[in-house]
Design a protein around this motif. Structure first.
Motif, PDB file in Angstrom:
ATOM      1  N   ARG A 120      63.591  63.926  -0.621  1.00  9.76           N
ATOM      2  CA  ARG A 120      62.207  64.390  -0.581  1.00  9.76           C
ATOM      3  C   ARG A 120      61.376  63.800  -1.722  1.00  9.76           C
ATOM      4  NH1 ARG A 120      63.062  70.558  -1.169  1.00  9.76           N
ATOM      5  NH2 ARG A 120      64.433  69.656  -2.766  1.00  9.76           N
ATOM      6  N   VAL A 121      60.100  63.597  -1.429  1.00 12.67           N
ATOM      7  CA  VAL A 121      59.143  63.126  -2.431  1.00 12.67           C
ATOM      8  C   VAL A 121      58.267  64.279  -2.910  1.00 12.67           C
ATOM      9  CG1 VAL A 121      57.194  61.572  -2.860  1.00 12.67           C
ATOM     10  CG2 VAL A 121      59.136  60.797  -1.474  1.00 12.67           C
ATOM     11  N   VAL A 122      57.806  65.109  -1.973  1.00 10.94           N
ATOM     12  CA  VAL A 122      57.001  66.297  -2.293  1.00 10.94           C
ATOM     13  C   VAL A 122      57.831  67.502  -1.861  1.00 10.94           C
ATOM     14  CG1 VAL A 122      54.809  67.497  -1.965  1.00 10.94           C
ATOM     15  CG2 VAL A 122      54.886  64.990  -1.916  1.00 10.94           C
ATOM     16  N   THR A 123      58.403  68.196  -2.814  1.00 13.08           N
ATOM     17  CA  THR A 123      59.449  69.161  -2.472  1.00 13.08           C
ATOM     18  C   THR A 123      58.940  70.495  -1.945  1.00 13.08           C
ATOM     19  OG1 THR A 123      59.499  69.874  -4.787  1.00 13.08           O
ATOM     20  CG2 THR A 123      61.088  68.186  -4.114  1.00 13.08           C
ATOM     21  N   THR A 124      57.690  70.866  -2.239  1.00 14.86           N
ATOM     22  CA  THR A 124      57.234  72.219  -1.918  1.00 14.86           C
ATOM     23  C   THR A 124      56.168  72.264  -0.828  1.00 14.86           C
ATOM     24  OG1 THR A 124      55.605  72.152  -3.707  1.00 14.86           O
ATOM     25  CG2 THR A 124      57.777  73.056  -4.235  1.00 14.86           C
ATOM     26  N   VAL A 125      55.828  71.141  -0.231  1.00 13.19           N
ATOM     27  CA  VAL A 125      54.814  71.090   0.828  1.00 13.19           C
ATOM     28  C   VAL A 125      55.437  70.504   2.082  1.00 13.19           C
ATOM     29  CG1 VAL A 125      52.578  70.180   1.565  1.00 13.19           C
ATOM     30  CG2 VAL A 125      52.925  70.839  -0.828  1.00 13.19           C
ATOM     31  N   LYS A 126      55.277  71.189   3.203  1.00 14.16           N
ATOM     32  CA  LYS A 126      55.768  70.668   4.470  1.00 14.16           C
ATOM     33  C   LYS A 126      54.797  69.611   4.980  1.00 14.16           C
ATOM     34  CE  LYS A 126      57.365  71.984   9.067  1.00 14.16           C
ATOM     35  NZ  LYS A 126      57.681  73.089  10.001  1.00 14.16           N
ATOM     36  N   ASP A 171      78.333  92.077   2.682  1.00  9.41           N
ATOM     37  CA  ASP A 171      77.128  92.637   3.288  1.00  9.41           C
ATOM     38  C   ASP A 171      75.870  92.276   2.513  1.00  9.41           C
ATOM     39  OD1 ASP A 171      78.544  93.886   5.338  1.00  9.41           O
ATOM     40  OD2 ASP A 171      78.989  95.626   4.074  1.00  9.41           O
ATOM     41  N   ARG A 172      75.953  91.286   1.653  1.00 12.05           N
ATOM     42  CA  ARG A 172      74.802  90.882   0.850  1.00 12.05           C
ATOM     43  C   ARG A 172      74.302  89.504   1.296  1.00 12.05           C
ATOM     44  NH1 ARG A 172      74.263  90.374  -5.804  1.00 12.05           N
ATOM     45  NH2 ARG A 172      71.979  90.609  -5.847  1.00 12.05           N
ATOM     46  N   LEU A 173      72.992  89.406   1.512  1.00  5.82           N
ATOM     47  CA  LEU A 173      72.364  88.192   2.018  1.00  5.82           C
ATOM     48  C   LEU A 173      71.827  87.371   0.847  1.00  5.82           C
ATOM     49  CD1 LEU A 173      71.304  86.533   4.466  1.00  5.82           C
ATOM     50  CD2 LEU A 173      69.212  87.933   4.325  1.00  5.82           C
ATOM     51  N   PHE A 174      72.184  86.087   0.802  1.00  8.40           N
ATOM     52  CA  PHE A 174      71.783  85.221  -0.302  1.00  8.40           C
ATOM     53  C   PHE A 174      70.912  84.068   0.185  1.00  8.40           C
ATOM     54  CE2 PHE A 174      75.281  87.337  -2.362  1.00  8.40           C
ATOM     55  CZ  PHE A 174      74.939  87.335  -3.712  1.00  8.40           C
ATOM     56  N   ALA A 175      70.070  83.600  -0.746  1.00  5.49           N
ATOM     57  CA  ALA A 175      69.285  82.381  -0.571  1.00  5.49           C
ATOM     58  C   ALA A 175      69.525  81.493  -1.783  1.00  5.49           C
ATOM     59  CB  ALA A 175      67.800  82.724  -0.453  1.00  5.49           C
ATOM     60  N   PRO A 176      69.242  80.210  -1.686  1.00 12.76           N
ATOM     61  CA  PRO A 176      69.336  79.361  -2.875  1.00 12.76           C
ATOM     62  C   PRO A 176      68.400  79.850  -3.973  1.00 12.76           C
ATOM     63  CG  PRO A 176      69.126  78.032  -0.879  1.00 12.76           C
ATOM     64  CD  PRO A 176      68.857  79.453  -0.481  1.00 12.76           C
ATOM     65  N   SER A 177      68.758  79.603  -5.215  1.00 12.39           N
ATOM     66  CA  SER A 177      67.924  80.004  -6.339  1.00 12.39           C
ATOM     67  C   SER A 177      66.500  79.501  -6.155  1.00 12.39           C
ATOM     68  CB  SER A 177      68.496  79.441  -7.640  1.00 12.39           C
ATOM     69  OG  SER A 177      67.577  79.581  -8.700  1.00 12.39           O
ATOM     70  N   ALA A 178      65.529  80.350  -6.490  1.00 16.21           N
ATOM     71  CA  ALA A 178      64.121  79.973  -6.365  1.00 16.21           C
ATOM     72  C   ALA A 178      63.762  78.795  -7.263  1.00 16.21           C
ATOM     73  CB  ALA A 178      63.232  81.170  -6.695  1.00 16.21           C
ATOM     74  N   SER A 179      64.580  78.514  -8.268  1.00 16.79           N
ATOM     75  CA  SER A 179      64.299  77.382  -9.150  1.00 16.79           C
ATOM     76  C   SER A 179      64.596  76.044  -8.480  1.00 16.79           C
ATOM     77  CB  SER A 179      65.100  77.504 -10.447  1.00 16.79           C
ATOM     78  OG  SER A 179      66.485  77.422 -10.193  1.00 16.79           O
ATOM     79  N   LEU A 180      65.294  76.064  -7.337  1.00 17.51           N
ATOM     80  CA  LEU A 180      65.531  74.858  -6.554  1.00 17.51           C
ATOM     81  C   LEU A 180      64.331  74.654  -5.638  1.00 17.51           C
ATOM     82  CD1 LEU A 180      69.268  75.592  -5.693  1.00 17.51           C
ATOM     83  CD2 LEU A 180      68.438  73.826  -7.269  1.00 17.51           C
ATOM     84  N   ARG A 181      63.512  73.696  -5.963  1.00 18.40           N
ATOM     85  CA  ARG A 181      62.203  73.549  -5.309  1.00 18.40           C
ATOM     86  C   ARG A 181      62.354  73.132  -3.850  1.00 18.40           C
ATOM     87  NH1 ARG A 181      57.818  73.077  -8.664  1.00 18.40           N
ATOM     88  NH2 ARG A 181      56.832  71.438  -7.423  1.00 18.40           N
ATOM     89  N   ARG A 182      61.663  73.872  -2.975  1.00 16.05           N
ATOM     90  CA  ARG A 182      61.732  73.609  -1.542  1.00 16.05           C
ATOM     91  C   ARG A 182      60.504  74.201  -0.866  1.00 16.05           C
ATOM     92  NH1 ARG A 182      65.153  77.597  -3.159  1.00 16.05           N
ATOM     93  NH2 ARG A 182      65.169  79.587  -2.049  1.00 16.05           N
ATOM     94  N   VAL A 183      60.297  73.828   0.383  1.00 19.14           N
ATOM     95  CA  VAL A 183      59.197  74.386   1.173  1.00 19.14           C
ATOM     96  C   VAL A 183      59.432  75.882   1.364  1.00 19.14           C
ATOM     97  CG1 VAL A 183      58.115  74.370   3.455  1.00 19.14           C
ATOM     98  CG2 VAL A 183      58.707  72.205   2.345  1.00 19.14           C
ATOM     99  N   ASP A 184      58.366  76.641   1.266  1.00 17.73           N
ATOM    100  CA  ASP A 184      58.430  78.088   1.441  1.00 17.73           C
ATOM    101  C   ASP A 184      58.634  78.403   2.924  1.00 17.73           C
ATOM    102  OD1 ASP A 184      58.251  80.809   1.055  1.00 17.73           O
ATOM    103  OD2 ASP A 184      56.052  80.830   0.928  1.00 17.73           O
TER     104      ASP A 184
END
Length: 260
Positions: A120-126, A171-184
């Protein structure tokens, strides 16, 4: 049903024979429409307008007028996967609507980690990376992989090429750390909000593919909703709790509302 294409003149949408010639996609957003119903349309609107504000010089009134015209154009019958774009056309930006029939939906997915790092070049914009990631997905399909998985330089799971990644530890749901930049991701956000509303514990963590051994892993997006990862090429052996994904998909589908 065949795809149709429209461009925004500043006053109205005008149908064109094909997608306008362009040098790149600056912003994009897409969602499933089934018989006039859609999940979390407001969240898609907000994400698209944020992207237009950050990536273009288009004013908010123009962007909002285009969005409303695009929504008004959507069919109220049949299954569709429309996409709105801000396209780089010469020295200008063109707002466009792609009215596409929805592809066949699935409940499972085969994945593989991308070998050459984060493309990716722009990590937080789709949008800016959508064509590059689409090409990688098409290439992966030749090796029976449905969704390439982006990992960070440190090897942590960040995102899918066209989806978000979630996983279960017990029974716990996880997501990648918010510090790993990605599209919302609208769908991941919706699932995590449903988890909060139902008293399901959630968390975030840094996890390599190997760290997910034995976990149930989901790849989620606005088209398919929830898909369970059934194989990770050259990756971990995953677990699965029978019926869990289907139950959560029903909860997600309960969020469908008629188009305005």
């Amino acid at each position: 049903m065949t795809p149709r294409f429209f461009v925004w003149t500043g006053q109205e949408l005008v149908e064109t024979p094909d997608v306008p010639a362009h040098e790149g996609v600056l912003v994009a957003d897409s969602w499933l429409v089934a018989d006039g119903g859609v999940r979390a349309l407001q969240l898609h609107r907000d994400r698209f307008l944020r992207g237009v504000a950050s990536q273009t010089t288009i004013d908010s009134f123009t962007a909002e007028s285009f969005w409303q015209a695009a929504v008004d154009e959507l069919p109220r019958t049949g299954e569709w996967f429309p996409r709105v774009d801000a396209l780089q056309t010469g020295g200008e930006t063109t707002l466009a609507l792609r009215l596409r029939p929805a592809p066949t939906l699935g409940a499972s997915v085969r994945v593989a980690s991308l070998d050459d790092g984060d493309p990716r070049v722009v990590t937080t914009v789709k949008g800016p990376d959508i064509e590059r990631l689409g090409a990688l997905k098409s290439e992966a399909a030749q090796n029976d992989v449905d969704e390439p998985i982006i990992v960070s330089a440190a090897g942590h799971v960040v995102d899918g090429a066209t989806s978000a990644v979630l996983w279960w530890r017990g029974d716990r749901l996880f997501a990648p750390s918010a510090s790993l930049r990605r599209v919302d991701s609208v769908t991941a956000k919706s699932i995590r909000l449903l988890a909060s509303a139902t008293g399901t514990d959630t968390g975030e963590e840094f996890a390599t593919p190997a760290d997910l051994a034995g976990c149930e892993v989901w790849v989620v997006n606005a088209l398919h909703g929830i898909r369970v990862v059934t194989s990770w090429s050259n990756g971990p052996t995953l677990g699965r709790t029978h019926g869990r994904a289907a139950a959560w998909q029903r909860r997600l589908d309960a969020l469908v509302r008629p188009l305005p």
